[in-house]
Design a protein around this motif. Structure first.
Motif, short mmCIF file in Angstrom:
data_model
loop_
_atom_site.label_atom_id
_atom_site.label_comp_id
_atom_site.label_asym_id
_atom_site.label_seq_id
_atom_site.Cartn_x
_atom_site.Cartn_y
_atom_site.Cartn_z
N CYS A 27 34.36 44.03 49.06
CA CYS A 27 34.41 45.37 48.46
C CYS A 27 33.16 45.73 47.66
O CYS A 27 32.95 46.89 47.33
N GLY A 28 32.40 44.71 47.29
CA GLY A 28 31.27 44.95 46.38
C GLY A 28 31.69 44.79 44.93
O GLY A 28 30.86 44.84 44.03
N PHE A 29 32.97 44.59 44.68
CA PHE A 29 33.52 44.39 43.34
C PHE A 29 34.92 43.81 43.49
O PHE A 29 35.51 43.88 44.56
N VAL A 30 35.44 43.26 42.41
CA VAL A 30 36.84 42.83 42.40
C VAL A 30 37.65 44.04 41.98
O VAL A 30 37.46 44.57 40.88
N PRO A 31 38.55 44.54 42.83
CA PRO A 31 39.35 45.71 42.45
C PRO A 31 40.10 45.45 41.14
O PRO A 31 40.68 44.37 40.94
N ALA A 32 40.08 46.44 40.26
CA ALA A 32 40.65 46.28 38.92
C ALA A 32 42.11 45.83 38.95
O ALA A 32 42.51 44.95 38.18
N ALA A 33 42.91 46.39 39.82
CA ALA A 33 44.33 46.01 39.87
C ALA A 33 44.48 44.54 40.21
O ALA A 33 45.35 43.86 39.66
N VAL A 34 43.63 44.03 41.07
CA VAL A 34 43.69 42.61 41.42
C VAL A 34 43.18 41.77 40.25
O VAL A 34 43.76 40.74 39.91
N GLY A 35 42.11 42.22 39.62
CA GLY A 35 41.58 41.51 38.45
C GLY A 35 42.56 41.43 37.30
O GLY A 35 42.51 40.51 36.49
N LEU A 36 43.47 42.39 37.22
CA LEU A 36 44.51 42.36 36.19
C LEU A 36 45.60 41.35 36.50
O LEU A 36 46.32 40.91 35.61
N MET A 37 45.76 41.00 37.77
CA MET A 37 46.81 40.08 38.19
C MET A 37 46.51 38.63 37.84
O MET A 37 47.42 37.80 37.83
N VAL A 38 45.26 38.32 37.57
CA VAL A 38 44.83 36.94 37.45
C VAL A 38 45.54 36.17 36.33
O VAL A 38 45.72 34.96 36.42
N ASP A 39 45.99 36.86 35.30
CA ASP A 39 46.68 36.17 34.22
C ASP A 39 48.04 35.61 34.64
O ASP A 39 48.64 34.82 33.90
N SER A 40 48.52 35.99 35.81
CA SER A 40 49.77 35.45 36.33
C SER A 40 49.49 34.75 37.66
O SER A 40 49.33 35.41 38.69
N PRO A 41 49.41 33.42 37.65
CA PRO A 41 49.19 32.71 38.91
C PRO A 41 50.22 33.09 39.98
O PRO A 41 49.87 33.21 41.16
N ALA A 42 51.47 33.30 39.59
CA ALA A 42 52.50 33.67 40.57
C ALA A 42 52.15 35.00 41.22
O ALA A 42 52.27 35.15 42.44
N LEU A 43 51.74 35.98 40.43
CA LEU A 43 51.43 37.30 40.97
C LEU A 43 50.16 37.28 41.81
O LEU A 43 50.17 37.76 42.95
N ILE A 44 49.08 36.74 41.29
CA ILE A 44 47.81 36.78 42.03
C ILE A 44 47.93 36.00 43.34
O ILE A 44 47.46 36.44 44.38
N ASN A 45 48.57 34.84 43.30
CA ASN A 45 48.70 34.04 44.52
C ASN A 45 49.61 34.71 45.54
O ASN A 45 49.33 34.69 46.74
N THR A 46 50.70 35.31 45.07
CA THR A 46 51.59 36.02 45.97
C THR A 46 50.87 37.21 46.60
O THR A 46 50.94 37.41 47.82
N PHE A 47 50.17 37.99 45.78
CA PHE A 47 49.46 39.15 46.29
C PHE A 47 48.41 38.75 47.32
O PHE A 47 48.36 39.30 48.42
N LEU A 48 47.54 37.80 46.94
CA LEU A 48 46.45 37.42 47.85
C LEU A 48 46.97 36.85 49.16
O LEU A 48 46.45 37.15 50.23
N SER A 49 48.03 36.06 49.08
CA SER A 49 48.62 35.51 50.30
C SER A 49 49.22 36.61 51.16
O SER A 49 48.95 36.70 52.36
N ALA A 50 50.04 37.47 50.54
CA ALA A 50 50.68 38.54 51.30
C ALA A 50 49.66 39.49 51.91
O ALA A 50 49.76 39.88 53.08
N PHE A 51 48.65 39.87 51.13
CA PHE A 51 47.64 40.78 51.65
C PHE A 51 46.86 40.14 52.79
O PHE A 51 46.57 40.79 53.79
N GLY A 52 46.53 38.87 52.64
CA GLY A 52 45.82 38.17 53.72
C GLY A 52 46.62 38.16 55.02
O GLY A 52 46.08 38.43 56.10
N HIS A 53 47.91 37.87 54.93
CA HIS A 53 48.76 37.87 56.12
C HIS A 53 48.89 39.28 56.70
O HIS A 53 48.84 39.47 57.91
N PHE A 54 49.05 40.27 55.83
CA PHE A 54 49.18 41.66 56.26
C PHE A 54 47.93 42.10 57.02
O PHE A 54 48.02 42.72 58.08
N GLN A 55 46.78 41.76 56.48
CA GLN A 55 45.52 42.19 57.10
C GLN A 55 45.18 41.36 58.34
O GLN A 55 44.77 41.92 59.35
N ASP A 56 45.36 40.06 58.27
CA ASP A 56 44.89 39.19 59.35
C ASP A 56 45.90 38.98 60.48
O ASP A 56 45.51 38.71 61.60
#
Length: 189
Positions: A27-56
């Protein structure tokens, strides 16, 4: 109160740093909404995994994915997400008239994209209680039963980004500023 600190590849938690760097590269940057998720390992990992599967692994084309995500952002009235997904949709080559129609709460003229936008917004607005007519209209536009399930995946992913952006109200990234949006832009409101 949740933290409003937007983390990136340098300030994020160790397991997420590499994936945040991938986002920054894409993206050229870390999207703010994703950067806000980092304080919750459960949220950031769930999001990144789900988005990766959705896209790929999903069957939607790049422009269909962007129409779905932008439609979700509008349905969730997420100002940050509408601006971000407008940028992403235009970058992916979605026609500006399609993007503008969705941002105004209208359906695009393209029949297939209109069916996708209408169905995904109905799933959100009706909390999944879509009727057979809506489901048939979606499938009549050429979408499959598998893609009904992928819409649900997109709705879940959008809930994570849209809701955190709605709660924390992060600033727009410079690249998304030209696409700022307010729910008052919706036709009929």
């Amino acid at each position: 109160m949740i933290s409003r600190q937007v983390r990136d590849a340098e300030t994020g938690i160790e397991p997420a740093k590499a994936r945040l760097e991938d986002l920054r590269s894409a993206c050229g940057f870390v999207p703010a909404a994703v950067g806000l998720m980092v304080d919750s390992p459960a949220l950031i990992n769930t999001f990144l995994s789900a988005f990766g599967h959705f896209q790929d692994e999903g069957t939607f084309t790049a422009d269909e994915r962007q129409v779905l995500l932008l439609s979700n952002a509008v349905a969730n009235r997420s100002e940050w997400a509408v601006a971000f997904y407008t940028l992403q949709a235009l970058t992916e080559g979605v026609e500006p008239s399609v993007v503008e129609a969705i941002r105004q709460g209208m359906l695009p003229r393209n029949h297939r994209l209109a069916a996708l936008s209408a169905f995904t917004q109905s799933v959100i607005e009706l909390r999944g209680q879509v009727d057979e007519v809506e489901l048939a209209a979606f499938q009549a536009a050429g979408f499959t039963s598998e893609q009904v399930l992928e819409v649900i995946t997109g709705v879940a992913i959008s809930a994570m980004t849209n809701y955190i952006a709605n709660i924390a109200r992060p600033p727009l990234e410079d690249a998304a500023l030209p696409h700022s949006w307010n729910a008052r832009e919706l036709v009929g409101l």
